[in-house]
Design an enzyme around this catalytic site. Structure first.
Site, PDB file in Angstrom:
ATOM      1  N   PRO A 151       5.366   6.340  10.572  1.00 46.39           N
ATOM      2  CG  PRO A 151       5.054   5.549   8.415  1.00 46.39           C
ATOM      3  CD  PRO A 151       5.932   5.399   9.601  1.00 46.39           C
ATOM      4  N   GLY A 167       9.140   2.851   9.715  1.00 49.48           N
ATOM      5  CA  GLY A 167       8.766   2.086  10.907  1.00 49.48           C
ATOM      6  C   GLY A 167       7.273   2.253  11.102  1.00 49.48           C
ATOM      7  CE1 TYR A 194       4.973  -2.527  12.383  1.00 54.84           C
ATOM      8  CE2 TYR A 194       5.732  -4.185  10.837  1.00 54.84           C
ATOM      9  CZ  TYR A 194       5.286  -2.907  11.097  1.00 54.84           C
ATOM     10  OH  TYR A 194       5.159  -2.004  10.071  1.00 54.84           O
ATOM     11  N   GLY A 197       4.208   1.405  -0.766  1.00 57.26           N
ATOM     12  CA  GLY A 197       5.090   1.358  -1.940  1.00 57.26           C
ATOM     13  C   GLY A 197       4.390   1.829  -3.198  1.00 57.26           C
ATOM     14  CG  HIS A 211      -3.441  -2.385   9.786  1.00 62.17           C
ATOM     15  ND1 HIS A 211      -2.615  -2.668   8.726  1.00 62.17           N
ATOM     16  CD2 HIS A 211      -2.651  -2.389  10.881  1.00 62.17           C
ATOM     17  CE1 HIS A 211      -1.377  -2.816   9.162  1.00 62.17           C
ATOM     18  NE2 HIS A 211      -1.369  -2.649  10.461  1.00 62.17           N
ATOM     19  CG  MET A 232      -1.807   1.198   1.338  1.00 61.82           C
ATOM     20  SD  MET A 232      -3.046   1.084   2.631  1.00 61.82           S
ATOM     21  CE  MET A 232      -2.041   1.206   4.100  1.00 61.82           C
TER      22      MET A 232
HETATM   23  O1  GFB Z   1      -5.558  -1.614  13.184  1.00 65.41           O
HETATM   24  P1  GFB Z   1      -5.358  -2.639  14.245  1.00 65.41           P
HETATM   25  O2  GFB Z   1      -5.438  -4.074  13.834  1.00 65.41           O
HETATM   26  O3  GFB Z   1      -3.903  -2.477  14.886  1.00 65.41           O
HETATM   27  O4  GFB Z   1      -6.404  -2.425  15.477  1.00 65.41           O
HETATM   28  P2  GFB Z   1      -3.272  -1.537  16.008  1.00 65.41           P
HETATM   29  C1  GFB Z   1      -6.720  -1.150  15.913  1.00 65.41           C
HETATM   30  C2  GFB Z   1      -7.873  -1.250  16.911  1.00 65.41           C
HETATM   31  O5  GFB Z   1      -9.071  -1.585  16.177  1.00 65.41           O
HETATM   32  C3  GFB Z   1      -7.726  -2.369  17.970  1.00 65.41           C
HETATM   33  C4  GFB Z   1      -9.767  -2.633  16.837  1.00 65.41           C
HETATM   34  O6  GFB Z   1      -8.194  -1.882  19.208  1.00 65.41           O
HETATM   35  C5  GFB Z   1      -8.648  -3.461  17.445  1.00 65.41           C
HETATM   36  O7  GFB Z   1      -9.185  -4.279  18.495  1.00 65.41           O
HETATM   37  N1  GFB Z   1     -10.604  -3.360  15.886  1.00 65.41           N
HETATM   38  C6  GFB Z   1     -11.960  -3.398  15.940  1.00 65.41           C
HETATM   39  C7  GFB Z   1     -10.187  -4.098  14.847  1.00 65.41           C
HETATM   40  N2  GFB Z   1     -12.436  -4.191  14.966  1.00 65.41           N
HETATM   41  C8  GFB Z   1     -11.355  -4.642  14.266  1.00 65.41           C
HETATM   42  C9  GFB Z   1     -11.227  -5.504  13.145  1.00 65.41           C
HETATM   43  O8  GFB Z   1     -12.201  -6.042  12.592  1.00 65.41           O
HETATM   44  N3  GFB Z   1      -9.957  -5.734  12.688  1.00 65.41           N
HETATM   45  C10 GFB Z   1      -8.857  -5.160  13.276  1.00 65.41           C
HETATM   46  N4  GFB Z   1      -7.652  -5.410  12.758  1.00 65.41           N
HETATM   47  N5  GFB Z   1      -8.941  -4.345  14.370  1.00 65.41           N
HETATM   48  C11 GFB Z   1      -1.154  -1.998  14.606  1.00 65.41           C
HETATM   49  C12 GFB Z   1       0.007  -2.956  14.705  1.00 65.41           C
HETATM   50  O9  GFB Z   1      -1.753  -1.958  15.892  1.00 65.41           O
HETATM   51  O10 GFB Z   1      -0.751  -0.688  14.290  1.00 65.41           O
HETATM   52  C13 GFB Z   1       0.772  -2.948  13.412  1.00 65.41           C
HETATM   53  O11 GFB Z   1      -0.501  -4.273  14.988  1.00 65.41           O
HETATM   54  C14 GFB Z   1       1.105  -1.530  12.993  1.00 65.41           C
HETATM   55  O12 GFB Z   1       1.956  -3.671  13.594  1.00 65.41           O
HETATM   56  C15 GFB Z   1      -0.112  -0.644  13.010  1.00 65.41           C
HETATM   57  O13 GFB Z   1       2.062  -1.017  13.862  1.00 65.41           O
HETATM   58  C16 GFB Z   1       0.272   0.794  12.683  1.00 65.41           C
HETATM   59  O14 GFB Z   1      -3.412  -0.115  15.649  1.00 65.41           O
HETATM   60  O15 GFB Z   1      -3.756  -1.936  17.371  1.00 65.41           O
END
Ligand code: GFB
Length: 320
Positions: A169, A112, A142, A23, A185, A21
């Site tokens: 970011p 990062g 990570y 890149g 995400h 995304m």
């Molecule tokens: O975006 P996310 O997966 O990663 O989750 P982080 C953000 C918040 O959204 C968490 C909630 O509190 C999740 O519980 N959430 C609610 C959900 N519904 C959903 C869903 O259906 N899917 C997902 N994925 N989340 C990431 C890191 O942390 O931040 C990565 O794991 C990276 O490595 C990224 O650094 C920038 O924001 O918590």
């Protein structure tokens, strides 16, 4: 300190991870810079293999490098595959940064993430907060790899005078995102869930956790613009946050996505899924002092991300 503007015009610029995304957004943004964009697919170059990376850089000799290439994923993916997230990202950073120095790369921007900061860092999070507290357990793997990457840039600057910088970011979203619900995400996951709930005429849509954590979101085209700005105007040892300066509770984000998608159901919660860090709002002071501002608001950005989803520009997406 910011150095004299570094010009990309006429330069060979490698975008490592050009299909991802970030890149692909960088390739779109660099189209207007009068540079030669170098790309290589992972089927031809595995960035985890040191000898292959050294040989490719020696043969192609890029003058500038953007390094968004990484194994990325949401909170569940990070928590489920710790060895993959730590090993792959550690090897990519170590191999590309070392080989770039060996090949005489003039300038490198390493990516990062704001998850490198302590779980309970004071908000907004300044760059100096790094390593001042325990990491969020779900993405510590990570985060450690990304901390190693940003420290490698600083070390190669200090020992060898390499003009390598690191950008942190915040949570990104936009075209080319990953819509696979197990690995994605939160923004692409909510877009897909709301869309599928609308198509199915469902009464509700489920989100993970309590919905109370707050997250900051930046559209990937804004991120690419900020990375080019940093490549041109920043040369110093400390990393730089790249964010929008605004955060939102996940439950409010979900309601905003439902409005954008046109789904009018209720929200339910899967409390078996982790909330992760309670808040992750990056301070944008250092980047603002360099004269950069984001331009894509969350509402507008989510609408464009949904359009991209419908057009099939994401990976792991459901049939429309
Ligand atoms: O975006 P996310 O997966 O990663 O989750 P982080 C953000 C918040 O959204 C968490 C909630 O509190 C999740 O519980 N959430 C609610 C959900 N519904 C959903 C869903 O259906 N899917 C997902 N994925 N989340 C990431 C890191 O942390 O931040 C990565 O794991 C990276 O490595 C990224 O650094 C920038 O924001 O918590």
């Amino acid at each position: 300190m910011s150095g004299a503007p570094y010009s990309l015009a006429g330069k060979r610029v490698w975008v490592a991870g050009h299909r991802g995304m970030v890149g692909s957004a960088l390739c779109r943004r660099l189209a207007g810079e009068g540079c030669e964009i170098l790309i290589v697919g992972r089927e031809r170059l595995d960035l985890r293999r040191q000898a292959e990376v050294e040989a490719w850089l020696a043969a192609n000799r890029p003058q500038a490098v953007f390094l968004p290439a990484a194994r990325v994923g949401g909170i569940l993916a990070n928590d489920t595959w710790p060895a993959d997230f730590l090993y792959d990202n550690l090897m990519i950073a170590a191999n590309v940064i070392h080989a770039a120095w060996q090949a005489g790369v003039e300038k490198l921007v390493y990516l990062g993430s704001t998850c490198v900061y302590p779980k309970f860092a004071e908000q907004p999070i300044v760059e100096e907060a790094l390593l001042r507290g325990p990491l969020e357990p779900t993405n510590q793997w990570y985060a450690v790899a990304k901390i190693a990457g940003l420290k490698l840039c600083a070390a190669y600057r200090r020992q060898h005078g390499a003009d390598f910088i690191a950008a942190m970011p915040t949570n990104l979203y936009g075209p080319g995102d990953n819509f696979d619900l197990a690995a994605s995400h939160v923004v692409p996951a909510l877009i897909r869930k709301a869309h599928e709930a609308k198509i199915a005429g469902a009464a509700s849509m489920e989100i993970w956790g309590t919905g109370t954590p707050r997250r900051e979101f930046l559209h990937v085209d804004d991120c690419a613009d900020a990375l080019v700005h940093l490549m041109r105007h920043y040369s110093d040892e400390i990393h730089v946050n790249v964010g929008s300066g605004e955060d939102i509770a996940i439950a409010d984000l979900a309601r905003l996505v439902m409005r954008v998608v046109g789904f009018k159901g209720d929200l339910t919660h899967d409390l078996s899924k982790p909330d992760g860090t309670p808040r992750k709002l990056a301070s944008g002071e250092r980047l603002a002092a360099l004269g950069w501002r984001p331009s894509i608001g969350l509402g507008e950005g989510l609408a464009s991300a949904y359009d991209a989803f419908l057009a099939g520009e994401g990976r792991g997406r459901a049939p429309a």
